[in-house]
Motif scaffolding. Structure first.
Motif, short mmCIF file in Angstrom:
data_model
loop_
_atom_site.label_atom_id
_atom_site.label_comp_id
_atom_site.label_asym_id
_atom_site.label_seq_id
_atom_site.Cartn_x
_atom_site.Cartn_y
_atom_site.Cartn_z
N VAL A 15 -3.70 9.26 -0.96
CA VAL A 15 -2.81 8.33 -1.62
C VAL A 15 -3.40 8.01 -2.99
CG1 VAL A 15 -1.71 6.06 -1.55
CG2 VAL A 15 -2.11 7.34 0.57
N GLU A 16 -2.59 8.19 -4.03
CA GLU A 16 -3.04 7.92 -5.39
C GLU A 16 -2.54 6.53 -5.84
OE1 GLU A 16 -5.08 9.72 -6.97
OE2 GLU A 16 -5.09 11.40 -5.53
N PHE A 17 -3.42 5.76 -6.49
CA PHE A 17 -3.05 4.43 -6.97
C PHE A 17 -3.33 4.35 -8.47
CE2 PHE A 17 -4.08 3.90 -2.54
CZ PHE A 17 -3.04 3.14 -2.06
N SER A 21 -3.17 -1.27 -10.18
CA SER A 21 -2.87 -1.76 -8.82
C SER A 21 -3.45 -3.15 -8.64
CB SER A 21 -3.45 -0.82 -7.77
OG SER A 21 -2.87 0.46 -7.90
N ASN A 32 4.78 -2.01 1.46
CA ASN A 32 5.32 -0.65 1.36
C ASN A 32 4.33 0.32 2.00
OD1 ASN A 32 3.31 0.07 -0.73
ND2 ASN A 32 4.52 -1.37 -1.98
N PRO A 33 4.73 1.59 2.24
CA PRO A 33 3.84 2.56 2.89
C PRO A 33 2.54 2.78 2.15
CG PRO A 33 6.10 3.36 2.91
CD PRO A 33 6.08 2.15 2.04
N GLN A 34 2.59 2.87 0.81
CA GLN A 34 1.37 3.09 0.06
C GLN A 34 0.38 1.94 0.24
OE1 GLN A 34 4.43 3.51 -1.15
NE2 GLN A 34 4.45 5.76 -1.32
N GLU A 35 0.92 0.71 0.25
CA GLU A 35 0.07 -0.46 0.43
C GLU A 35 -0.56 -0.47 1.83
OE1 GLU A 35 1.16 -5.01 0.31
OE2 GLU A 35 1.20 -4.13 -1.72
N TYR A 36 0.21 -0.01 2.83
CA TYR A 36 -0.32 0.05 4.20
C TYR A 36 -1.49 1.02 4.28
CZ TYR A 36 -0.73 1.60 9.02
OH TYR A 36 -1.22 1.96 10.24
N LEU A 37 -1.33 2.22 3.69
CA LEU A 37 -2.39 3.21 3.74
C LEU A 37 -3.62 2.74 2.98
CD1 LEU A 37 -0.31 6.48 3.25
CD2 LEU A 37 -1.35 5.65 5.36
N ARG A 38 -3.41 2.04 1.87
CA ARG A 38 -4.56 1.53 1.12
C ARG A 38 -5.30 0.46 1.91
NH1 ARG A 38 -8.61 3.01 -1.60
NH2 ARG A 38 -9.35 1.52 -3.18
#
Length: 264
Positions: A15-17, A21, A32-38
């Motif tokens: 996952v790229e941020f 951020s 959101n999904p990206q925030e969950y993975l982070r």
């Protein structure tokens, strides 16, 4: 998890941020999904590489293991078959199994008599009456009836013998089910010739390798035979050859070696 270890592990979900951020609040739900993975990545980075549980040995309960070792009743003096006799029975039994396997299709295609109706798979009482007859099963009365193919015999009363045209029709599920039914009936009943014929026929149709249920069933059968044999007083008892044979086949052919008779 430090950065060195992280670099050595493959990234299954990279996952790229962006550089802008916002700082994540791990106490709140992801938006959101990206925030969950982070969040998952950050939580993993906070975990120590090695975790040691602090256990108080005094609070551990000692395990209790119940082991039931049911050995085989030893044969009375003079009633144990010789090793050569056991080996010959295994050889003969193997020949019977091969003949059944070779001719199964031909025998199963034979037409059954009109009065021969095989019970449904789940009809336990029906199978008992079918194999052993009403004289034995109704009222749990025991009757040593010699079953021979002679004019006028009522198989409903004395039970149908394990004709090849019958046993060749049985699939493995039915063979094992019927073996379990008869072995269970035999647990608190005396041995009768009709039962012995069916047990031999079913063992001859039982395919190897055995499933666990089959292992348990035939071992129960062998122990019951040994229990009855231990009460016999004479080598001339008519039950002895059949009991010895069933014990031998279970132990020697089906490789339940701890149940095998060991001649002196």
């Amino acid at each position: 998890m430090n950065s060195d270890v992280e670099e050595l592990m493959p990234r299954l979900l990279p996952v790229e941020f962006g550089v802008k951020s916002e700082a994540l609040d791990l106490s709140g739900p992801p938006r959101n999904p990206q925030e969950y993975l982070r969040q998952v990545q950050l939580e993993a980075s906070l975990c120590p590489e090695v975790v040691v549980a602090q256990i108080d040995p005094k609070k551990l309960k000692q395990p209790t293991v119940h082991v039931s070792v049911l050995g085989l009743h030893a044969a009375p003096t003079g009633l144990c078959p010789s090793l050569s006799w056991q080996q010959q029975q295994v050889s003969n039994f193997s020949d019977v199994r091969q003949r059944i396997a070779k001719n199964r299709t031909r025998w199963s295609s034979q037409t059954l008599d009109n009065n021969m109706t095989m019970p449904d798979l789940t009809d336990e009482e029906g199978w008992k009456r079918f194999c052993l007859g009403e004289r034995v099963c109704v009222g749990d009365s025991i009757c040593d009836t010699e079953v021979e193919a002679e004019p006028g015999v009522d198989y409903n009363k004395v039970g149908f013998p394990p004709f090849l045209s019958i046993v060749s029709r049985l699939n493995q599920t039915t063979v094992l089910m019927l073996l379990e039914i008869l072995t269970s009936w035999f647990t608190d009943k005396d041995f009768i010739p009709q039962l012995g014929c069916w047990l031999f026929a079913l063992l001859a149709c039982l395919e190897k390798p055995l499933i666990p249920e089959a292992h348990s069933c035939i071992r129960q059968l062998s122990r019951r035979c040994a229990q009855l044999r231990s009460a016999l007083e004479s080598k001339d008892d008519e039950k002895l050859p059949a009991l010895n044979l069933l014990i031998c086949l279970v132990a020697r052919y089906f490789e339940q070696n701890d149940l095998a008779d060991q001649p002196e």
